[in-house]
Structures are given as structure tokens and as C-alpha cells.
Design a protein around this motif. Sequence first.
Motif, PDB file in Angstrom:
ATOM      1  N   ILE A 151       2.529   7.723  11.098  1.00  0.00           N
ATOM      2  CA  ILE A 151       1.969   9.029  10.770  1.00  0.00           C
ATOM      3  C   ILE A 151       1.350   8.975   9.374  1.00  0.00           C
ATOM      4  O   ILE A 151       0.251   9.447   9.156  1.00  0.00           O
ATOM      5  N   LYS A 152       2.037   8.365   8.427  1.00  0.00           N
ATOM      6  CA  LYS A 152       1.511   8.225   7.068  1.00  0.00           C
ATOM      7  C   LYS A 152       0.193   7.456   7.078  1.00  0.00           C
ATOM      8  O   LYS A 152      -0.751   7.810   6.397  1.00  0.00           O
ATOM      9  N   ALA A 153       0.135   6.390   7.865  1.00  0.00           N
ATOM     10  CA  ALA A 153      -1.070   5.561   7.907  1.00  0.00           C
ATOM     11  C   ALA A 153      -2.271   6.366   8.405  1.00  0.00           C
ATOM     12  O   ALA A 153      -3.388   6.160   7.953  1.00  0.00           O
ATOM     13  N   LEU A 154      -2.023   7.306   9.323  1.00  0.00           N
ATOM     14  CA  LEU A 154      -3.117   8.116   9.846  1.00  0.00           C
ATOM     15  C   LEU A 154      -3.703   9.039   8.780  1.00  0.00           C
ATOM     16  O   LEU A 154      -4.880   9.338   8.803  1.00  0.00           O
ATOM     17  N   GLU A 155      -2.865   9.481   7.838  1.00  0.00           N
ATOM     18  CA  GLU A 155      -3.333  10.406   6.815  1.00  0.00           C
ATOM     19  C   GLU A 155      -4.068   9.698   5.680  1.00  0.00           C
ATOM     20  O   GLU A 155      -4.730  10.341   4.886  1.00  0.00           O
ATOM     21  N   ALA A 156      -3.939   8.382   5.595  1.00  0.00           N
ATOM     22  CA  ALA A 156      -4.594   7.635   4.528  1.00  0.00           C
ATOM     23  C   ALA A 156      -6.061   7.405   4.875  1.00  0.00           C
ATOM     24  O   ALA A 156      -6.414   7.189   6.030  1.00  0.00           O
ATOM     25  N   LYS A 157      -6.908   7.478   3.854  1.00  0.00           N
ATOM     26  CA  LYS A 157      -8.334   7.210   4.029  1.00  0.00           C
ATOM     27  C   LYS A 157      -8.747   6.168   3.011  1.00  0.00           C
ATOM     28  O   LYS A 157      -8.183   6.097   1.926  1.00  0.00           O
ATOM     29  N   GLN A 158      -9.765   5.404   3.390  1.00  0.00           N
ATOM     30  CA  GLN A 158     -10.293   4.426   2.443  1.00  0.00           C
ATOM     31  C   GLN A 158     -11.546   4.990   1.787  1.00  0.00           C
ATOM     32  O   GLN A 158     -12.372   5.635   2.436  1.00  0.00           O
ATOM     33  N   TYR A 159     -11.672   4.738   0.499  1.00  0.00           N
ATOM     34  CA  TYR A 159     -12.820   5.186  -0.281  1.00  0.00           C
ATOM     35  C   TYR A 159     -13.394   3.999  -1.038  1.00  0.00           C
ATOM     36  O   TYR A 159     -12.648   3.157  -1.525  1.00  0.00           O
ATOM     37  N   ILE A 160     -14.718   3.966  -1.122  1.00  0.00           N
ATOM     38  CA  ILE A 160     -15.367   3.003  -2.014  1.00  0.00           C
ATOM     39  C   ILE A 160     -15.509   3.701  -3.351  1.00  0.00           C
ATOM     40  O   ILE A 160     -16.043   4.820  -3.424  1.00  0.00           O
ATOM     41  N   VAL A 161     -14.996   3.071  -4.401  1.00  0.00           N
ATOM     42  CA  VAL A 161     -15.056   3.650  -5.741  1.00  0.00           C
ATOM     43  C   VAL A 161     -16.316   3.141  -6.429  1.00  0.00           C
ATOM     44  O   VAL A 161     -16.566   1.930  -6.474  1.00  0.00           O
ATOM     45  N   VAL A 162     -17.114   4.088  -6.948  1.00  0.00           N
ATOM     46  CA  VAL A 162     -18.360   3.748  -7.624  1.00  0.00           C
ATOM     47  C   VAL A 162     -18.397   4.411  -8.992  1.00  0.00           C
ATOM     48  O   VAL A 162     -17.727   5.422  -9.212  1.00  0.00           O
ATOM     49  N   ASN A 163     -19.151   3.827  -9.897  1.00  0.00           N
ATOM     50  CA  ASN A 163     -19.414   4.458 -11.186  1.00  0.00           C
ATOM     51  C   ASN A 163     -20.756   5.156 -11.127  1.00  0.00           C
ATOM     52  O   ASN A 163     -21.739   4.578 -10.666  1.00  0.00           O
ATOM     53  N   ILE A 164     -20.770   6.403 -11.597  1.00  0.00           N
ATOM     54  CA  ILE A 164     -22.010   7.153 -11.789  1.00  0.00           C
ATOM     55  C   ILE A 164     -21.887   7.747 -13.182  1.00  0.00           C
ATOM     56  O   ILE A 164     -21.045   8.607 -13.415  1.00  0.00           O
ATOM     57  N   GLY A 165     -22.689   7.247 -14.104  1.00  0.00           N
ATOM     58  CA  GLY A 165     -22.514   7.642 -15.502  1.00  0.00           C
ATOM     59  C   GLY A 165     -21.154   7.159 -15.976  1.00  0.00           C
ATOM     60  O   GLY A 165     -20.753   6.031 -15.704  1.00  0.00           O
ATOM     61  N   GLN A 166     -20.423   8.021 -16.644  1.00  0.00           N
ATOM     62  CA  GLN A 166     -19.098   7.657 -17.164  1.00  0.00           C
ATOM     63  C   GLN A 166     -17.967   7.947 -16.174  1.00  0.00           C
ATOM     64  O   GLN A 166     -16.816   7.693 -16.469  1.00  0.00           O
ATOM     65  N   GLU A 167     -18.307   8.499 -15.025  1.00  0.00           N
ATOM     66  CA  GLU A 167     -17.283   8.939 -14.074  1.00  0.00           C
ATOM     67  C   GLU A 167     -17.093   7.956 -12.927  1.00  0.00           C
ATOM     68  O   GLU A 167     -18.019   7.242 -12.540  1.00  0.00           O
ATOM     69  N   GLN A 168     -15.896   7.990 -12.350  1.00  0.00           N
ATOM     70  CA  GLN A 168     -15.622   7.229 -11.131  1.00  0.00           C
ATOM     71  C   GLN A 168     -15.572   8.203  -9.960  1.00  0.00           C
ATOM     72  O   GLN A 168     -14.914   9.240 -10.034  1.00  0.00           O
ATOM     73  N   TYR A 169     -16.304   7.863  -8.910  1.00  0.00           N
ATOM     74  CA  TYR A 169     -16.342   8.687  -7.713  1.00  0.00           C
ATOM     75  C   TYR A 169     -15.914   7.856  -6.519  1.00  0.00           C
ATOM     76  O   TYR A 169     -16.171   6.649  -6.470  1.00  0.00           O
ATOM     77  N   GLY A 170     -15.289   8.513  -5.544  1.00  0.00           N
ATOM     78  CA  GLY A 170     -14.924   7.853  -4.300  1.00  0.00           C
ATOM     79  C   GLY A 170     -15.768   8.404  -3.170  1.00  0.00           C
ATOM     80  O   GLY A 170     -16.002   9.606  -3.087  1.00  0.00           O
ATOM     81  N   ILE A 171     -16.251   7.501  -2.312  1.00  0.00           N
ATOM     82  CA  ILE A 171     -17.021   7.905  -1.138  1.00  0.00           C
ATOM     83  C   ILE A 171     -16.252   7.436   0.084  1.00  0.00           C
ATOM     84  O   ILE A 171     -15.898   6.262   0.180  1.00  0.00           O
ATOM     85  N   ASP A 172     -15.980   8.368   0.998  1.00  0.00           N
ATOM     86  CA  ASP A 172     -15.245   8.044   2.225  1.00  0.00           C
ATOM     87  C   ASP A 172     -15.964   6.902   2.943  1.00  0.00           C
ATOM     88  O   ASP A 172     -17.158   6.975   3.228  1.00  0.00           O
TER      89      ASP A 172
END
Length: 147
Positions: free
Chosen positions: A5-26
Amino acid sequence: MEENIKALEAKQYIVVNIGQEQYGIDIKYIDNIVRMQRITRVPKAQHYFKGVINLRGEIIPVMSIRLKFGLEPDEFDNATRIIIVKLDAQSAIGIIVDEVKEVVTLDESMISKVNTELDEKNSYLSGVGKHGDGLISLLNIQGVIND
């Protein structure tokens, strides 16, 4: 059983830098990640649309998240990438990011929702993920692209 059940709730994100911030994209929306290449300008497009690229015979519009978010213009270097995002089978769009960092797996307990009413830019976020000792702003990629 509880682990499944826990595994189903987990999602993978690619972490990218945009400017000084880190963003995750599903990761489910990501079709491809390509090196920066020549972008053909398109007249009378929104200011944040840089133009189009030809990727293996497919013409793909490319947008600058930096310009969309009101940040300084993109500076291209060896780390700059275009992430090809597909919201559905037909339409692909490229978004320029400063750097692709890593893939992280976050389960729902590591993600805090954001209040989208406080700040227009928050409407582009689906939440904030805690990873290690840092925070990753999780992009609502549909909100960014369909706006």
C-alpha cells in the motif's frame, strides 16, 4: 501487505534546477530529456515560448519556465536540458531547465500541499516534497502548460 500500500502512494519525480530553486516533475509526464539544441523562433507567440524544435521528425514547442515564472532569462550551458513532457498521447511540449539533478521517490507523507490562493505562482505547484534536508517544489505540470 502494508508495504504494498505504501509503495502505491509513492511517486517518482525528476528533480531539476530552474534558477536557484529545485523543482520536481512527476516522472509519468516525462517522455524524454534532450540536450539544448537550436530552437526555431515562432512569431507572435507568448513571451515565454522560445519556439519549436524538431525531435526525430516531430515538431515540439519549447517554453521557458524561467520566463513563465518571471525569473531572469535562461542562460544556456552544458547542463541546460529540454524536458519533453506529454500530458496525453498526442501533444508534447518541451520545457527548458537549467539542470537535471536526480530522480527521487517521495511518498505522500513526505509531501505538503501548498495554498494556491496566496500566490499565483503557487498555482503551478502541486506541493512541496521533503527530500533529505532539502525541499523540492513539485510542479503541477498541467497547470504550468495549460495556463
